[in-house]
Design a protein around this motif. Structure first.
Motif: not given
Length: 486
Positions: A276-294, A402-408
């Protein structure tokens, strides 16, 4: 004696809209898409996609929902005859020469799968059987469960065939067909009556070797000692070396305790996890995005809005027209509310996950589970100003990539414990350390729970043995005896 009392009571009740909103918030992406499809079918005033000549905002709806009618509708000035049709199919669709290639149904090829039991029946065709034996063999196949076992007694099967099939036979006949026909079917082990017989059937189909012969003898004659991992007793019984016993146990561990579950055609539909969400690390900063299907693009139907405007200019009046107006007004209100609810759902999901990221920032930056802070629902509820039940609905059913896998998401919540330095630590951190201790233990002499408690205390986590046992069970780690290897 009857008495009457007058009592004032203040209570709070949720409106239907509030209840529906809570249900929407709770839905994960796949279920939300299904709910959206249902609403589009049920409410013709709600349409998907961008509305023509209207700028859509980031959530896919108009900034202004075209306040289609804030005024009271004068139902005495309504004529909807020209808008009602007995046929929902437009005329042009009834002309075959008006169809284009785009109108053709597109079908994806579907693999025709054979069921587990049908595959066994097909295998019976390779045996030369008389009519009675075939009926008995097919009845036995029908008694095999999805895991490949026959759980019923032979006497029950004999009785059942007599009552339902009119086949009168005896246990000896049925047992003979089971051992000589059913137990020869693939996959090996199918038709077994218990785990011991299942493993023996598979071993007897293996290429003979010293290890296989020893493994067969162990399962046949020392099954209880094997299941309890009494390896010293087995070494003494057979007079073999540890290496020889290890090879025999390796042969047993390669066997399938559920032969029916391995059949490809027996696989059940599996619901894939859609983050439902995706977290990415960009230049040491966390970026959160909501799945577009929502965030679907929805708008209120212009046709339905134009109907209401046209009603005012009509001179015809009838009760049927008044009822129709109320119906259309209800559908327009429902469409506008649903679009509002979708937007509120998106905002709720986003602010909740943003708060969790902020709270657990140290973990999300490097993925070390020991850095997860103690966090309960109230912590996040206080941060975002929402009710605890709302946070629970988000956490219990949503996944984040997350960069470390998909978590509940609920996996990030944990209770706090105090270490020997008086600091609050997460129970997740303790479980991770416990998992690491067990992973590094000597498998010939695994640590019992009291020893695990001592080792955790040495690392600064003073917890009781029963708490260790609870955490071990939550991690699906068996007791020391069952972790033992030779």
């Amino acid at each position: 004696m009857l008495k009457q009392n007058l009592q004032l009571k203040l209570s709070q009740k949720l409106s239907p809209q509030q209840i529906q909103l809570m249900k929407l918030i709770q839905l994960p992406t796949l279920a939300f898409e299904q709910r959206l499809k249902e609403e589009l079918v049920e409410n013709p005033a709600l349409e998907s996609g961008k509305e023509d000549n209207v700028e859509a905002d980031e959530f896919g709806e108009q900034d202004d929902f075209d306040d289609y009618d804030n005024e009271r509708i004068d139902t005495d000035e309504i004529n909807i005859d020209e808008y009602l049709s007995d046929d929902e199919t437009p005329d042009y669709k009834l002309q075959t020469n008006n169809y284009s290639d785009d109108d053709d149904d597109k079908f994806s090829p579907i693999v025709a799968q054979i069921s587990f039991h049908q595959d066994l029946i097909n295998q019976l065709n390779t045996f030369m059987l008389n009519d009675e034996d075939r009926v008995i063999a097919e009845f036995l196949v029908g008694s095999i469960d999805d895991m490949g076992y026959i759980r019923r007694s032979i006497q029950d099967i004999v009785d059942d065939m007599a009552f339902t099939q009119g086949i009168y036979t005896d246990e000896e006949k049925v047992t003979d067909i089971l051992l000589n026909i059913i137990h020869e079917l693939e996959p090996s082990g199918v038709g077994a009556r218990d785990l011991q017989e299942c493993l023996l059937l598979q071993l007897r189909h293996k290429t003979p070797s010293d290890a296989v012969e020893l493994a067969t003898d162990i399962i046949e004659n020392q099954f209880d000692a094997f299941t309890k991992k009494h390896y010293e007793k087995l070494l003494q019984k057979y007079g073999v070396s540890q290496d020889q016993l290890r090879k025999a146990i390796d042969e047993i561990e390669k066997l399938n305790p559920k032969p029916g579950g391995a059949f490809a055609g027996n696989s059940k539909a599996v619901e894939h996890v859609i983050p439902d969400f995706t977290i990415k690390i960009n230049d040491g900063e966390l970026e959160l995005s909501l799945n577009g299907r929502n965030a679907p693009e929805l708008h209120v139907s212009k046709d339905y809005q134009e109907m209401l405007e046209t009603y005012k200019a009509s001179a015809d009046k009838s009760n049927a027209q008044k009822d129709a107006v109320q119906f259309i007004k209800q559908k327009l209100d429902g469409a506008k509310w649903f679009i509002d609810a979708i937007k509120q759902r998106q905002e709720t999901l986003f602010v909740t996950m943003s708060a969790i990221i902020q709270y657990q920032q140290e973990y999300f930056l490097d993925g070390d589970e020991t850095k997860l802070k103690p966090m309960i629902l109230k912590d996040i509820a206080d941060m975002v100003g929402l009710d605890i039940s709302t946070i629970s609905r988000v956490a219990n059913s949503k996944y984040v990539e997350t960069p470390y896998g998909t978590k509940l998401i609920k996996e990030f919540f944990s209770e706090a414990m105090i270490n020997d330095q008086g600091e609050e630590v997460s129970t997740i951190e303790i479980k991770k350390i416990l998992q690491n201790i067990i992973a590094d233990e000597d498998k010939q002499k695994p640590y019992p729970d009291d020893r695990l408690a001592e080792l955790l205390k040495e690392k600064g986590y003073p917890i009781a043995r029963r708490t260790v046992a609870k955490y071990r069970e939550q991690l699906d780690i068996p007791v020391a005896r069952m972790r033992k290897k030779i």
